[in-house]
Design a protein around this motif. Structure first.
Motif, PDB file in Angstrom:
ATOM      1  N   THR A   7       0.845  -1.190   0.000  1.00 53.21           N
ATOM      2  CA  THR A   7       0.000   0.000   0.000  1.00 53.21           C
ATOM      3  C   THR A   7       0.885   1.245   0.000  1.00 53.21           C
ATOM      4  N   VAL A   8       0.357   2.348  -0.517  1.00 56.45           N
ATOM      5  CA  VAL A   8       1.162   3.558  -0.670  1.00 56.45           C
ATOM      6  C   VAL A   8       1.634   4.105   0.671  1.00 56.45           C
ATOM      7  N   ASP A   9       0.896   3.810   1.762  1.00 56.09           N
ATOM      8  CA  ASP A   9       1.338   4.276   3.076  1.00 56.09           C
ATOM      9  C   ASP A   9       2.335   3.318   3.718  1.00 56.09           C
ATOM     10  N   GLY A  10       2.610   2.182   3.060  1.00 53.88           N
ATOM     11  CA  GLY A  10       3.606   1.235   3.549  1.00 53.88           C
ATOM     12  C   GLY A  10       3.153   0.376   4.712  1.00 53.88           C
ATOM     13  N   PHE A  45       0.227   0.904  -9.272  1.00 50.04           N
ATOM     14  CA  PHE A  45       1.240   1.734  -9.908  1.00 50.04           C
ATOM     15  C   PHE A  45       2.583   1.018  -9.873  1.00 50.04           C
ATOM     16  N   PHE A  46       3.325   1.161 -10.978  1.00 48.47           N
ATOM     17  CA  PHE A  46       4.687   0.617 -11.037  1.00 48.47           C
ATOM     18  C   PHE A  46       5.499   1.444 -12.016  1.00 48.47           C
ATOM     19  N   GLY A  47       6.674   1.894 -11.588  1.00 39.85           N
ATOM     20  CA  GLY A  47       7.560   2.659 -12.461  1.00 39.85           C
ATOM     21  C   GLY A  47       6.937   3.934 -12.999  1.00 39.85           C
ATOM     22  N   GLY A  48       6.089   4.593 -12.196  1.00 42.40           N
ATOM     23  CA  GLY A  48       5.465   5.840 -12.621  1.00 42.40           C
ATOM     24  C   GLY A  48       4.254   5.651 -13.511  1.00 42.40           C
ATOM     25  N   TYR A  60       4.588  -4.545 -18.707  1.00 41.65           N
ATOM     26  CA  TYR A  60       5.103  -3.465 -17.862  1.00 41.65           C
ATOM     27  C   TYR A  60       6.520  -3.741 -17.364  1.00 41.65           C
ATOM     28  N   ASN A  61       7.125  -4.841 -17.832  1.00 43.30           N
ATOM     29  CA  ASN A  61       8.500  -5.193 -17.451  1.00 43.30           C
ATOM     30  C   ASN A  61       8.652  -5.334 -15.937  1.00 43.30           C
ATOM     31  N   ILE A  62       7.644  -5.900 -15.290  1.00 43.24           N
ATOM     32  CA  ILE A  62       7.691  -6.155 -13.847  1.00 43.24           C
ATOM     33  C   ILE A  62       8.466  -7.448 -13.629  1.00 43.24           C
ATOM     34  N   ILE A  68       4.930  -3.402  -6.361  1.00 43.29           N
ATOM     35  CA  ILE A  68       3.821  -2.720  -7.017  1.00 43.29           C
ATOM     36  C   ILE A  68       3.043  -1.975  -5.933  1.00 43.29           C
ATOM     37  N   GLN A  69       2.790  -0.697  -6.160  1.00 39.51           N
ATOM     38  CA  GLN A  69       2.092   0.096  -5.153  1.00 39.51           C
ATOM     39  C   GLN A  69       0.583  -0.001  -5.348  1.00 39.51           C
ATOM     40  N   LEU A  70      -0.111  -0.143  -4.240  1.00 41.27           N
ATOM     41  CA  LEU A  70      -1.571  -0.250  -4.247  1.00 41.27           C
ATOM     42  C   LEU A  70      -2.173   0.975  -3.577  1.00 41.27           C
ATOM     43  N   LEU A  71      -3.018   1.671  -4.318  1.00 42.67           N
ATOM     44  CA  LEU A  71      -3.772   2.790  -3.763  1.00 42.67           C
ATOM     45  C   LEU A  71      -5.231   2.352  -3.668  1.00 42.67           C
ATOM     46  N   LYS A  72      -5.759   2.374  -2.468  1.00 46.41           N
ATOM     47  CA  LYS A  72      -7.150   1.963  -2.268  1.00 46.41           C
ATOM     48  C   LYS A  72      -8.063   3.151  -2.547  1.00 46.41           C
ATOM     49  N   ARG A  73      -9.040   2.918  -3.419  1.00 47.69           N
ATOM     50  CA  ARG A  73     -10.023   3.971  -3.683  1.00 47.69           C
ATOM     51  C   ARG A  73     -10.926   4.128  -2.460  1.00 47.69           C
ATOM     52  N   ILE A  74     -11.319   5.357  -2.179  1.00 45.43           N
ATOM     53  CA  ILE A  74     -12.248   5.598  -1.069  1.00 45.43           C
ATOM     54  C   ILE A  74     -13.654   5.427  -1.590  1.00 45.43           C
TER      55      ILE A  74
END
Length: 729
Positions: A7-10, A45-48, A60-62, A68-74
């Motif tokens: 997650t983006v907040d780690g 998100f990955f690599g911008g 995506y060359n992963i 990989i960053q995960l942003l949870k939608r509200i």
């Protein structure tokens, strides 16, 4: 392969095993299972780039273990049961008019319990101090850097019983007044003292540059602990929350006695004169080394990067990346007003927007493998599910690719779970091929993963090995049958050159097989016999090629065969003595970084806790005891012996890592500050950058520093990692 999702907040992270050919949509379903976040609420998100459902991991060359960053939608607040607290929160975010703000405040008061109100202390201006008056010239402490600058008192305040001072930096045109307690100020230093008149334990104010000791620096409080005959000082710099002891200090310019505050009633006429600023400033390091803070001199470092002018400072934009300034009118195209964004980047630092994939945009195809073509040619077989295609993340630099013989620090019996780990350690540098070598040199290593036909055998200390080639591997047919004769070329020829006999296209037998070129042998668990590891890949030591010859298989096709025999003094891993040695060294199955052991608990029986304690050889122990310069570092390394030899060697590599090349020190130089660096790295630093300080702690060495190799440390490292210097020359 597997990837990490964080997650983006780690705060949350999980490991997901997935194929390279799986789509992002498939990945989202796996994330939903592991992290319980619905797929429609996930933004990845990955690599911008924002990852779109229709593309694959490969697109995506992963790679293995990438994050990989995960942003949870509200979730939409209007679709949820409304509560008074949520209404208040929503009103806070959306209110724009004063009336709305007032309603929000009223609602907040209703919803929240009354808090105890704290009456702030009343600040009294024009208060009186026992020691200072308005306009007094003082020295004021810059708390952030623990240095002293000239200032003047603007006002004297009183908050409760505490006296505060409103002061202003004297030699800063852009400075604004600020408030400090009485402990942060003192009378302006005026009495100078020579080094010869200093006494041990005396606290004075000196000028010193922590980064470039030969240049003018800033003014610090300094307690003298030793005065040397050459005028150099040893002492303690007083920082805000720490004390820094340093040796061989050469103060720049004058040394000042620290003035003690005097009661106003005890001030003399002479004291009053000194408490008035004379308009001169003590020398300090300039903020800009290029123009030496000259306001009339053009400078692209502290002025505008384009025109080098310093005029109209209110119209200079500072780039948040490179920190250079630009006049609004000097930009192309010019700007009319200051941008409203929180961050601004100059044209050179601004990201190429074409490289950032915005939500809903398509991923650009690469020349190597256009995406649309990849979609059309997609094979039904899931080639991306295994670990053979993940690629190595780390490179072995301790020896060159053409290194013959054992790899320093790799013990016989070392066992890896995946083959790419064998590549990363430099034991076998081909992730797919069974033979690694050069056609006109020799073979350096082989992997034994199966007996080719009924004629091959494996009895541990000797086995028969079949060469490569003769199969049609087009279309990724890794299991294709033999379709043509094998040739004694390429890797087959390389392996034949290991035999201690003149090269012959018809085959040859060594008269003295032990005189052949050493060959590292790795056995795979796929062999399935008693000499193979139970899991993964194991380094079994050094072997020699006894003979090589052509032989026809049942289909009449020629295959090249090699008789390979063990020539290693270390006990073989499958013997009782070898197993005891592995246990004493604490060698266990090694997994890649980030790999979850509980993911494989079903296929791996729990291991018995092995005794890992390792005892150093007497010769090595004596060498370590003789390296007095690094005694503290060796003490830390010796503490790792309880976890086995492998842990000890890893600790040594970590502690004796060169700060420049980031590798184990080669021809090590131990500096007076007890940091170690490669000889070539230190000389290059001296010659190329003209820096005469330790790269780790900035300890000043001086231009005349005599560079000497620590031969004692060098002997220890060569004993632990024989021949490692050969790969660094």
């Amino acid at each position: 392969m597997y990837v990490r999702v964080r997650t983006v907040d780690g705060k949350e992270e999980t490991l997901i095993s997935i194929s390279k050919t799986a789509t992002i949509g498939d990945l989202k379903h796996e994330i939903e299972k592991e992290m319980h976040v619905k797929t429609d609420l996930q933004r990845l998100f990955f690599g911008g780039k924002q990852l779109e459902d229709c593309y694959t991991i490969y697109d995506y060359n992963i790679k293995l273990n990438d994050v990989i960053q995960l942003l949870k939608r509200i979730t939409d607040i209007e679709n949820e049961p409304t509560t008074s607290s949520k209404i208040v929160e929503k009103q806070k975010k959306t209110s724009k008019s004063k009336l709305q703000k007032k309603l929000v405040e009223e609602q907040v008061i209703k919803e929240q319990p009354l808090k105890k109100q704290v009456t702030p202390k009343k600040v009294e201006e024009n208060a009186e101090s026992l020691y200072y008056k308005v306009n007094d010239a003082i020295d004021c402490l810059d708390k952030e850097h623990s240095v002293w600058f000239e200032a003047t008192i603007q006002k004297i305040l009183k908050e409760g019983e505490e006296i505060l001072y409103n002061v202003l930096w004297e030699f800063d045109n852009e400075a604004i007044p600020f408030i400090v307690p009485e402990t942060y100020i003192r009378p302006r230093a005026r009495h100078k003292i020579q080094v010869s008149k200093l006494s041990i334990g005396q606290k004075v104010m000196i000028n010193y540059n922590m980064e470039e000791p030969e240049d003018i620096g800033l003014w610090y409080d300094f307690t003298v602990t030793e005065i040397k005959q050459d005028g150099k000082l040893t002492g303690i710099f007083h920082m805000e929350n720490d004390q820094l002891e340093m040796d061989n200090i050469i103060p720049k310019g004058n040394i000042y006695i620290i003035e003690k505050p005097k009661l106003l009633t005890e001030r003399t006429t002479e004291d009053e004169k000194f408490m008035i600023s004379n308009g001169t400033r003590r020398p300090v390091v300039p903020a800009c080394q290029n123009c030496m803070d000259n306001p009339r001199r053009k400078c692209s470092e502290c002025g505008c990067k384009v025109c080098a002018g310093k005029q109209n400072e209110d119209r200079i934009l500072i780039c948040d990346e490179c920190q250079y300034g630009y006049h609004l009118e000097c930009l192309k195209p010019p700007l009319v007003k200051v941008p409203e964004e929180d961050e601004w980047f100059c044209p050179e630092c601004k990201n190429d927007e074409t490289e950032i994939i915005k939500p809903g945009d398509k991923l650009k195809g690469s020349r190597k493998r256009p995406i649309e073509q990849d979609k059309k040619e997609k094979n039904k077989r899931d080639w991306g599910n295994g670990m053979a295609c993940v690629g190595a993340r780390n490179k072995c630099t301790i020896v060159p690719k053409t290194h013959r013989g054992p790899i320093p620090g790799i013990e016989v019996g070392t066992n890896w779970y995946y083959r790419f780990q064998v590549l990363e350690m430099g034991v076998h540098r081909s992730q797919i091929g069974g033979i690694h070598g050069r056609e006109n040199d020799c073979a350096y290593s082989i992997v034994v993963s199966g007996l080719y036909d009924g004629s091959d055998y494996d009895i541990g200390d000797e086995f028969q090995y079949t060469g490569s080639g003769g199969r049609d591997l087009s279309g990724n047919k890794r299991t294709a049958k033999q379709s043509k004769d094998q040739q004694l070329t390429k890797m087959n020829r390389a392996l034949a050159l290991n035999c201690n006999a003149p090269f012959n296209t018809s085959g040859a037998t060594a008269k003295n097989w032990k005189g052949g070129i050493p060959l590292r042998v790795v056995r795979s668990s796929k062999l399935g016999n008693k000499f193979a590891p139970k899991e993964g890949y194991r380094y079994d030591g050094i072997y020699k090629v006894v003979k090589y010859f052509p032989k026809k298989n049942k289909d009449g096709l020629i295959m090249w065969k090699y008789i390979i025999r063990r020539d290693d003094s270390t006990p073989a891993p499958w013997t009782e003595e070898g197993r005891a040695r592995i246990a004493s060294l604490g060698l266990e199955l090694e997994y890649p970084e980030g790999y979850k052991l509980n993911d494989i608990s079903k296929i791996q029986p729990p291991l018995k806790k092995l005794k890992k304690t390792y005892t150093l050889e007497k010769e090595l122990e004596n060498l370590i005891n003789n390296d007095k310069q690094n005694a503290k570092v060796w003490a830390d390394c010796m503490a790792a012996l309880s976890d086995g030899k492998l842990a000890f060697q890893k600790c040594v590599i970590d502690r004796f890592n060169c700060p420049c090349c980031l590798d184990i020190v080669c021809q090590p130089v131990t500096l007076p500050c007890v940091h170690n660096i490669c000889l070539t790295c230190l000389i290059q630093t001296f010659n190329s950058h003209e820096l005469y300080s330790c790269p780790t702690c900035r300890y000043y060495l001086g231009k005349e520093y005599e560079v000497l190799i620590n031969e004692k440390l060098r002997a220890i490292l060569l004993k632990l990692y024989p021949g490692y210097e050969n790969g660094r020359s």
